[in-house]
Design a protein around this motif. Structure first.
Motif, mmCIF file in Angstrom:
data_model
loop_
_atom_site.group_PDB
_atom_site.id
_atom_site.type_symbol
_atom_site.label_atom_id
_atom_site.label_comp_id
_atom_site.label_asym_id
_atom_site.label_seq_id
_atom_site.Cartn_x
_atom_site.Cartn_y
_atom_site.Cartn_z
ATOM 1 N N ASN A 1 36.965 62.454 67.780
ATOM 2 C CA ASN A 1 37.300 62.806 69.155
ATOM 3 C C ASN A 1 36.505 64.038 69.574
ATOM 4 N N THR A 2 35.953 64.007 70.785
ATOM 5 C CA THR A 2 35.149 65.128 71.291
ATOM 6 C C THR A 2 35.515 65.396 72.731
ATOM 7 N N ARG A 3 35.803 66.651 73.051
ATOM 8 C CA ARG A 3 36.081 67.060 74.423
ATOM 9 C C ARG A 3 34.818 66.929 75.245
ATOM 10 N N LEU A 4 34.933 66.419 76.464
ATOM 11 C CA LEU A 4 33.757 66.282 77.331
ATOM 12 C C LEU A 4 33.449 67.634 77.978
ATOM 13 N N ASP A 5 32.271 68.114 77.705
ATOM 14 C CA ASP A 5 31.755 69.340 78.295
ATOM 15 C C ASP A 5 30.243 69.187 78.406
ATOM 16 N N PRO A 6 29.814 68.258 79.282
ATOM 17 C CA PRO A 6 28.386 67.910 79.350
ATOM 18 C C PRO A 6 27.494 69.095 79.684
ATOM 19 N N LEU A 7 26.331 69.110 79.039
ATOM 20 C CA LEU A 7 25.332 70.141 79.312
ATOM 21 C C LEU A 7 24.398 69.719 80.433
ATOM 22 N N LEU A 8 24.305 68.426 80.684
ATOM 23 C CA LEU A 8 23.386 67.934 81.734
ATOM 24 C C LEU A 8 24.172 67.474 82.931
#
Length: 167
Positions: free
Chosen positions: A160-167
């Motif tokens: 599981n990964t929290r969404l925190d997009p760099l783009l």
């Protein structure tokens, strides 16, 4: 709308897997479409069991959808290995941090690289205190590898990964 998008996504990937089998094996056996539908239903049943275990704060039920040697990488980055660790670790999270919450799925894709393996990618969130929709801050994406053994689908690996997009 997200449920429709979800259903379309599953159908498109499922149909692609079926067509790939037809293209490589000639004519598909009469039961291929039925087996695909059965596999998709079994994977949906796993999702429902996961949701219910989460909603009920039941670590043992959460562990039961996994293989005995499964690995779960949690929302906090903890690694839980095997039924005992998954059950006790998730029970700790339910009792301490996420009790009384519910999972909400926004989207899902399923691919079958082999007939006995499914790669499932879902986007969703944890709903708090009567929320009905995911907030941008709460969105996460998880990837599961599910394996079919003796006709039963179980999750072997979950990340599981929290969404925190760099783009």
């Amino acid at each position: 709308m997200s449920k429709l998008r979800n259903a379309l996504s599953v159908c498109i990937i499922g149909a692609s897997a079926l067509l790939a089998g037809v293209a490589t094996a000639g004519a598909a056996p009469p039961s291929a479409a039925q087996e695909l539908a059965s596999d998709l239903q079994a994977i949906e049943d796993l999702r429902v069991r996961q949701h219910d275990a989460w909603k009920n704060g039941d670590g043992a039920a959460y562990a039961a959808i996994h293989t005995h040697d499964a690995d779960v990488v949690t929302f906090s980055g903890d690694l839980l290995h095997g039924h005992d660790e998954i059950a006790s670790g998730m029970q700790y999270f339910f009792d301490t941090y996420v009790g009384g919450t519910e999972l909400n799925q926004v989207s899902e894709t399923i691919a079958f690289p082999r007939p006995d393996m499914a790669i499932i990618i879902r986007t969703g969130c944890v709903l708090w205190n009567g929320e009905t929709e995911c907030t941008d801050e709460a969105l996460s994406r998880n990837t599961s590898v599910a394996l079919k053994s003796d006709g039963q689908w179980l999750i072997r690996s979950f990340q599981n990964t929290r969404l925190d997009p760099l783009l």
